[in-house]
Design an enzyme around this catalytic site. Structure first.
Site, short mmCIF file in Angstrom:
data_model
loop_
_atom_site.label_atom_id
_atom_site.label_comp_id
_atom_site.label_asym_id
_atom_site.label_seq_id
_atom_site.Cartn_x
_atom_site.Cartn_y
_atom_site.Cartn_z
CE LYS A 1 -2.04 1.81 4.04
NZ LYS A 1 -2.16 3.26 4.24
CG ASN A 2 2.99 2.89 4.03
OD1 ASN A 2 1.22 3.00 4.16
ND2 ASN A 2 3.08 2.02 4.67
CB ILE B 1 8.05 5.95 14.83
CG1 ILE B 1 9.26 4.83 14.59
CG2 ILE B 1 7.54 6.46 13.38
CD1 ILE B 1 10.09 5.43 13.87
CG ASP C 1 2.99 1.10 9.26
OD1 ASP C 1 2.37 2.11 10.51
OD2 ASP C 1 3.19 1.24 8.86
NE ARG D 1 -6.68 4.88 5.21
CZ ARG D 1 -5.70 5.33 6.62
NH1 ARG D 1 -6.10 4.60 7.01
NH2 ARG D 1 -4.80 6.07 5.67
NE ARG E 1 0.32 10.12 10.48
CZ ARG E 1 0.20 8.54 10.13
NH1 ARG E 1 0.82 7.47 9.28
NH2 ARG E 1 -1.39 7.90 9.45
N PRO E 2 3.34 16.39 10.84
CG PRO E 2 5.54 17.50 11.84
CD PRO E 2 4.10 16.21 12.09
CB VAL E 3 3.38 17.79 6.00
CG1 VAL E 3 2.48 16.78 5.47
CG2 VAL E 3 3.08 19.79 5.83
CG ASP E 4 8.07 19.99 10.27
OD1 ASP E 4 7.01 19.17 10.56
OD2 ASP E 4 8.66 20.41 10.62
CG LEU E 5 11.17 17.19 8.17
CD1 LEU E 5 11.27 15.72 8.48
CD2 LEU E 5 11.48 18.24 9.02
CB CYS F 1 -4.32 6.85 10.70
SG CYS F 1 -5.04 5.05 10.19
#
Length: 422
Positions: free
Chosen positions: A22-23, A331, A309, A401, A123-127, A118
């Protein structure tokens, strides 16, 4: 909402085919935006997240056709007419942010909603955004959307050094760098098999990439990418999940398509717990050695360490282990939400911050439980397969999912499981 009914009924035996990852697929699909020529993915998983990514790409102007009962995705982005990824689609899953890099690299501008998914941590998107800024992009956050623009219409190569390993940010930077002007070096890059799979696919499209699978990836930007056909790598998380079936229930299960290289750290923990994992010509054959498994300590880490996971599923196994285990989640914060549900089934779990202490019991008991996220949902099914009586897992929309045809695959090895429609 649907529920899953599980009845514990002893050892499980047989073979389970493992789907494409999936990933990996969710990362490969946005690569179609980098080229006007067709990109075809084989061994695609048949999941709701894939359908959502299909919807997102189509909203941007890409053509996506599902063939061979969903196992093949044929895509073409020869006419991208929309550069706005709308909140109503993006809110459904985290991987939607991965269209930002390709859109920015291809046409020099994009507007993408901040993503959802989820509830297992911020889990920020700043990176992701800092990587694009290093490549010359001008960014503005407004009304929940990222407005991105590349001056002159093209990103430029840069040295990007992440302060900590991020799979998503590595993927987005890698996608964007393929069409950037000059050389991009990604330092402290993620090393996951999904990253390697993406690099292999992009190279098939004409990208110049070196170092995938290591902590430093070098990309020499090219003017254009072509089309390709690429098989999606085996899903190591589905693989690890089904490897736990004979560990928790007894019996012998062969996971078709599995490779030890995908689950090395996980297989080592199974071996320490008293579970045999043998690589065969067809995959991985798993057998519990003797009686109850042994308690083992687990620390989640970026690949090649123990995957976050698989933490929830491993906890389900350790609930019936001989002794006390400690699981440390390094994580994501807030990723022990399955613990209270396992306690409802008779497990002994004490959670303090990022640590969970699990004292094994001889037998779990069936109960009504609720899935809180994707991996938690399958951990409760595993626990139910090992429990006395019936377990009903509600809110299993999370399950769809990340696991295709889970009831069918489990029934194939002797499990008593059925879906109950509301």
């Amino acid at each position: 909402m649907d529920s899953i009914l599980v009845k514990g009924n002893g050892p499980l035996n047989g073979v389970i085919p493992i789907a494409g990852a999936k990933n990996a697929c969710l990362t490969l699909m946005p690569a179609t935006l980098l080229s006007e020529e067709p990109l075809t993915l084989t061994n695609a998983p048949r999941l709701s997240d894939i359908a959502t990514m299909t919807q997102l790409l189509q909203s941007l102007g890409a053509e996506v056709a599902s063939m061979q009962n969903g196992l093949v995705l044929a895509m073409s982005s020869h006419k991208v007419y929309n550069h706005t990824a709308d909140y109503e689609i993006v809110r459904k899953f985290r991987a939607s942010i991965l269209v930002l890099g390709p859109l920015l690299a291809r046409d020099g501008h994009a507007i993408v909603s901040l993503p959802g998914g989820c509830a297992i941590g911020a889990r920020p998107v700043d990176l992701h955004l800092k990587a694009f800024e290093a490549m010359g992009a001008e960014l503005e956050l407004r009304d929940g959307y990222v407005h991105a623009k590349a001056p002159g219409g093209r990103l430029r190569g840069a040295i990007i050094e992440f302060p900590f390993v991020s799979v998503g940010a590595t993927e987005n930077a890698l996608l964007a760098a393929t069409l950037a002007k000059g050389t991009t070096v990604i330092k402290n890059a993620a090393r996951e098999p999904e990253i390697v799979d993406l690099a292999v696919c992009l190279r098939r499209m004409g990208a110049q990439i070196d170092g995938e699978g290591t902590s430093t990836i070098t990309i020499q930007g090219v003017d254009r990418l072509g089309g390709a056909t690429h098989p999606v790598v085996t899903d190591r998380i589905e693989l690890g999940t089904y490897m736990l079936l004979p560990a928790i229930c007894g019996g012998e299960v062969e996971c078709l398509g599995g490779k030890m290289s995908l689950v090395g750290a996980f297989a080592e923990k199974l071996d320490a717990a008293g579970v045999s994992v043998v690589e065969t010509e067809r995959g991985l054959k798993v057998t519990r050695k003797n009686g109850r498994v042994n308690a083992v300590d687990v620390v989640t880490e970026p690949f090649p360490g123990f995957p976050t996971d698989l933490q929830a599923q491993m906890m389900a196994l350790l609930c019936t282990a001989d002794g006390t285990s400690v699981l440390e989640e390094k994580i994501f914060e807030n990723r022990f939400m399955h613990a209270p549900e396992l306690v409802r089934m008779g497990a002994k779990i004490d959670v303090h911050g990022g640590h969970a202490t699990v004292t094994g019991v001889e037998k779990l008991r069936g109960a009504r439980v609720m899935a809180t996220d994707l991996r938690a949902s399958v951990s409760l099914i595993l626990a139910g397969l090992a429990a006395e009586g019936e377990t009903v897992v509600s809110r299993v929309y999370h399950l769809d999912r990340g696991y295709e045809r889970v009831e069918e695959k489990l029934r194939g090895v002797g499990a008593q499981i059925e879906r109950i429609s509301a």
